[in-house]
Design a protein around this motif. Structure first.
Motif, mmCIF file in Angstrom:
data_model
loop_
_atom_site.group_PDB
_atom_site.id
_atom_site.type_symbol
_atom_site.label_atom_id
_atom_site.label_comp_id
_atom_site.label_asym_id
_atom_site.label_seq_id
_atom_site.Cartn_x
_atom_site.Cartn_y
_atom_site.Cartn_z
ATOM 1 N N THR A 78 0.598 3.430 -2.871
ATOM 2 C CA THR A 78 0.520 5.043 -2.835
ATOM 3 C C THR A 78 1.447 6.589 -3.006
ATOM 4 N N THR A 86 1.212 -1.167 -0.168
ATOM 5 C CA THR A 86 0.255 0.003 -0.114
ATOM 6 C C THR A 86 0.887 1.292 0.127
ATOM 7 N N ASN A 100 -0.741 8.403 4.240
ATOM 8 C CA ASN A 100 -0.621 8.083 2.759
ATOM 9 C C ASN A 100 -2.497 8.302 2.947
ATOM 10 N N TRP A 104 -2.840 12.473 -5.310
ATOM 11 C CA TRP A 104 -3.266 12.395 -6.536
ATOM 12 C C TRP A 104 -4.767 11.957 -7.215
ATOM 13 N N TYR A 105 -5.927 11.848 -6.852
ATOM 14 C CA TYR A 105 -7.557 11.895 -6.886
ATOM 15 C C TYR A 105 -7.344 12.827 -7.644
ATOM 16 N N THR A 131 -2.567 10.342 -1.315
ATOM 17 C CA THR A 131 -3.995 9.536 -2.567
ATOM 18 C C THR A 131 -4.643 10.380 -2.901
ATOM 19 N N VAL A 150 -8.868 4.511 -4.932
ATOM 20 C CA VAL A 150 -8.640 5.198 -3.516
ATOM 21 C C VAL A 150 -8.958 4.269 -2.670
ATOM 22 N N LEU A 199 -7.282 1.801 -1.596
ATOM 23 C CA LEU A 199 -5.613 2.082 -0.884
ATOM 24 C C LEU A 199 -6.038 2.370 0.894
#
Length: 468
Positions: free
Chosen positions: A262, A258, A365, A372-373, A369, A389, A392
């Motif tokens: 990530t 994970t 994390n 990034w989204y 995440t 998402v 993760l």
């Protein structure tokens, strides 16, 4: 006629029973044990992982060279050779070969084939062990554990030359496994996963290298966890059960996979910001042991190596803290450094540090995440990104859950804990309940917080007296 001569195992059992019936004054039971030496499976497994990863990385490098991928080729060679050189230096340092006349072994190390010749040496020692009687070189004193409790008096076992040599090989390969995992396999897996996403196709050799790297990382994390248990409970004979090993594999596998996923996803959206995240993590974990060392106003440990000066000792400590920081970037190191101690490891690790680490890492994390989204590229149009998402976040939560299950039910020394996971959760719930209740006018007597500890210690003492 039947041969009534007792075998070696029977003699050991008889001596143990007689010693248990008539223990010595200091409560130590002497066991004369000349049983077979355990096979060096850990040495063989570490050598197989080293060779497999080196060969796959070499083949992938040649493929990058043919396709003129200079960047991928250079980074792959770097993450292949740097841990390999450190592995050779570690094996040479542990076995002290520089002051001995062993030109073939040193030549094999120069060819980056040191683990192979060391593995052959360990197998030869194992095959020759027990063929002739040899005097013992040291005595090991341990307390047996049953259902997580210490039973009976401590027993002493004689350790011969062959077993001592194999122990040196095992300890050396444990160090190399950790170095290979977190200075080679971890950046290699991160690089190849990033290259796969950028190039939008999967090479079979690259996939094989990623699988081998993942296995190497999980194995290195398991070595760290087992080493932490052995250091803290050095007086006990610790044996890991299959359920505990499975729980640790799930815990470490989910945590590391994970974390790497990530970081790679975040790097595809914000390429330069991931460098800042990595440097901040590296600097924090690198300077943490040094800040604690300076806060204690301690001095550098002596006798780490007889020939080392203060400068040499400082260099070694910097290398150890660098490895410690690289481990903690991707997973919990399980051991905590104490640079003032001769063994460089904290004998009584703090549960608070474990809780803080996983809380902060979970928040980091989730933040990476989510970023990034919102900043992802068009490559993920055909991917259900909200589901990714959630996966993760759930996977890291499962890693924490397996970690709690391990410490509550599968830890080999869980009955020796002063406080376990259940006690911490109960105390937390009681504290919240107490905060929510209105204060009362009359004063109650303070609760006896040491009552359950006294009962637990009494149970252990009763079990020891029954076993004796």
């Amino acid at each position: 006629m039947e041969n009534n001569k007792p075998n070696e195992h029977d003699i050991t059992e008889v001596v143990a029973q007689q010693s248990a019936a008539n223990p010595t004054e200091n409560g130590v039971m002497m066991v004369i044990n000349h049983s077979k030496v355990s096979p060096p499976f850990s040495v063989l497994w570490a050598t197989v992982l080293y060779c497999a990863e080196f060969i796959c990385a070499s083949v992938l490098t040649s493929m990058y060279h043919k396709s003129d991928d200079v960047v991928w080729m250079g980074l792959t060679i770097t993450f292949m050779l740097v841990p390999s050189v450190l592995t050779q230096l570690t094996l040479t340092f542990v076995h002290r070969d520089l002051g001995r006349d062993r030109p073939l072994v040193l030549f094999m190390h120069l060819l980056q084939l040191g683990p192979i010749i060391r593995c052959i040496e360990a197998l030869v020692i194992y095959c020759q062990a027990g063929k002739k009687e040899e005097p013992y070189v040291t005595i090991s004193r341990k307390i047996k554990l049953k259902h997580g409790k210490g039973l009976g008096p401590a027993f002493e076992c004689e350790i011969g030359h062959s077993e001592r040599k194999l122990a040196v090989h095992r300890n050396a390969f444990k160090r190399t496994a950790v170095i290979q995992a977190f200075l080679g396999s971890t950046p290699q897996l991160t690089l190849q996963l990033y290259a796969t996403i950028q190039e939008k196709y999967i090479l079979h050799t690259r996939l094989a290298l990623m699988i081998i790297s993942m296995i190497s990382i999980v194995y290195g994390a398991l070595v760290c966890s087992v080493l932490a248990i052995q250091i803290k409970y050095d007086d006990y004979k610790v044996r890991m059960k299959p359920a505990a090993c499975l729980c640790m594999i799930l815990w470490r596998g989910l945590e590391i996979s994970t974390r790497i996923t990530t970081l790679v996803l975040f790097s595809t959206a914000l390429k330069y910001w991931v460098v800042l995240v990595g440097l901040i993590n590296l600097l924090i974990f690198f300077f943490q042991p040094w800040v604690e060392f300076w806060a204690r106003k301690a001095s550098l440990p002596e006798n780490i190596e007889k020939n080392f000066s203060k400068l040499g000792t400082t260099v070694v400590l910097c290398m150890v803290t660098f490895l410690y920081a690289c481990i903690n970037i991707f997973c919990w190191s399980a051991v905590q450094l104490n640079l003032a101690d001769h063994d460089l490891v904290e004998k009584q690790p703090r549960w608070r540090s474990l809780a803080i680490y996983y809380t902060v890492r979970f928040m980091e994390n989730v933040t990476l995440t989510i970023l990034w989204y919102y900043f992802k590229s068009d490559f993920y149009v055909y991917v259900c990104t909200p589901l990714l998402v959630v996966q993760l976040i759930v996977c890291y939560s499962l890693a924490v859950l397996f970690m709690l299950i391990f410490h509550q039910f599968c830890h080999p020394c869980r009955r020796l804990f002063h406080y376990n996971v259940e006690d911490c959760l109960r105390c937390s719930c009681c504290w919240r309940k107490k905060q929510s209740q209105p204060p009362e006018d009359h004063e109650d007597a303070p609760p006896d917080l040491t009552n359950h500890l006294t009962d637990r210690e009494t149970d252990i003492v009763d079990d020891i007296m029954e076993a004796a």
